[in-house]
Design a protein around this motif. Structure first.
Motif, short mmCIF file in Angstrom:
data_model
loop_
_atom_site.label_atom_id
_atom_site.label_comp_id
_atom_site.label_asym_id
_atom_site.label_seq_id
_atom_site.Cartn_x
_atom_site.Cartn_y
_atom_site.Cartn_z
N ILE A 154 2.99 3.66 -7.63
CA ILE A 154 2.00 4.20 -7.96
C ILE A 154 0.97 3.17 -8.30
O ILE A 154 -0.32 3.33 -8.48
N ASN A 155 1.44 2.01 -9.10
CA ASN A 155 0.54 0.87 -9.36
C ASN A 155 0.91 -0.51 -8.68
O ASN A 155 0.96 -1.44 -9.29
N SER A 156 0.85 -0.27 -7.37
CA SER A 156 1.29 -1.37 -6.44
C SER A 156 0.43 -2.14 -6.53
O SER A 156 0.48 -3.37 -5.90
N THR A 157 -1.00 -1.82 -6.69
CA THR A 157 -2.24 -2.96 -6.84
C THR A 157 -1.93 -3.74 -8.08
O THR A 157 -2.68 -4.94 -7.78
N ASP A 158 -1.17 -3.38 -8.89
CA ASP A 158 -0.71 -4.57 -9.92
C ASP A 158 0.26 -5.28 -9.37
O ASP A 158 1.46 -4.68 -9.54
N THR A 159 0.14 -6.39 -9.04
CA THR A 159 0.93 -7.39 -8.32
C THR A 159 2.32 -7.49 -9.05
O THR A 159 2.27 -7.58 -10.17
N LEU A 160 3.42 -7.11 -8.48
CA LEU A 160 4.55 -7.65 -8.82
C LEU A 160 4.89 -8.85 -9.18
O LEU A 160 4.68 -9.75 -8.09
N GLN A 161 5.00 -9.42 -10.29
CA GLN A 161 5.17 -10.75 -10.65
C GLN A 161 6.61 -11.12 -10.84
O GLN A 161 7.10 -10.89 -11.97
N GLY A 162 7.12 -11.88 -9.85
CA GLY A 162 8.68 -12.32 -10.25
C GLY A 162 9.59 -11.42 -10.52
O GLY A 162 10.27 -11.55 -11.42
N ILE A 163 9.68 -10.32 -9.68
CA ILE A 163 10.73 -9.27 -10.35
C ILE A 163 11.98 -10.04 -9.92
O ILE A 163 12.18 -10.54 -9.03
N ASP A 172 0.74 -1.33 0.03
CA ASP A 172 0.14 0.19 -0.13
C ASP A 172 1.15 1.37 -0.04
O ASP A 172 1.85 1.62 1.01
N PRO A 173 0.82 2.03 -1.10
CA PRO A 173 1.86 3.05 -1.13
C PRO A 173 1.30 3.98 -0.14
O PRO A 173 2.38 5.17 0.10
N GLN A 174 0.51 4.26 0.76
CA GLN A 174 0.19 5.19 1.55
C GLN A 174 0.61 4.79 3.15
O GLN A 174 0.28 5.37 3.93
N GLU A 175 0.97 3.43 3.35
CA GLU A 175 1.22 2.69 4.58
C GLU A 175 2.52 3.38 5.22
O GLU A 175 3.43 3.98 4.42
N THR A 176 2.56 3.56 6.27
CA THR A 176 3.82 4.12 7.21
C THR A 176 4.25 3.20 8.15
O THR A 176 5.57 3.44 8.84
#
Length: 158
Positions: free
Chosen positions: A145-154, A43-47
């Motif tokens: 900013i597009n963190s809800t688009d899961t990072l797939q196997g970076i 979540d980009p808003q998380e602290t």
């Protein structure tokens, strides 16, 4: 505005981006303080990173393990090795107490792997500690900013 400080900070962050794009992970590991944290929140808003799920929340040991996996060739996400190019811009100093500097910038990362080009954009904040004539990273937070688009196997470090 302290343009000399902005120039120093930007040069350091550009160097970090170049090291990552060229797989210079040993040098990248040396650019951290021993207590440094590399954080990529979902979540980009998380602290509250300690009490939430993150894509990464790496201390020194975890950064070393991540680099070892990237260099081993045994990780499925690193075969074939992705090619990346980062553009880092829009530097803004948020705090400067003379020994540490907090800066926020924009990062656009392009990854090319398996004939597919992906693009990730992030707000990145750094807490940098002065060391000699340069800096060390105490904290790096990558807020996609597009963190809800899961990072797939970076197969690289954001």
């Amino acid at each position: 505005m302290n343009t000399e400080l902005i120039t120093q900070v930007a040069a350091f962050i550009w160097q970090e981006a170049d090291m990552l794009d060229h797989g210079e992970y040993a040098q990248w590991l040396e650019s951290w303080t021993p207590d440094g944290l590399y954080i990529v929140p979902i979540d980009p808003q998380e602290t509250d990173f300690a009490n939430t799920l993150n894509y990464a929340c790496d201390n020194a040991d975890m950064r070393e393990k991540r680099v070892a996996r990237l260099g081993s060739g045994e990780s499925i996400s690193t075969s074939p090795v992705p090619r990346t190019v980062r553009d880092v811009s829009r530097f803004r100093v948020l705090a400067n107490d003379g020994t540490s500097v907090t800066v926020r910038c924009a990062q656009n990362l392009r990854e090319f792997r398996k004939d597919v080009l992906k693009h990730y954009t992030a707000d990145v904040s750094f807490e940098l500690v002065r060391s000699g004539g340069s800096f060390l990273i105490r904290r790096k937070i990558v807020r996609l900013i597009n963190s809800t688009d899961t990072l797939q196997g970076i197969g690289y470090i954001l």
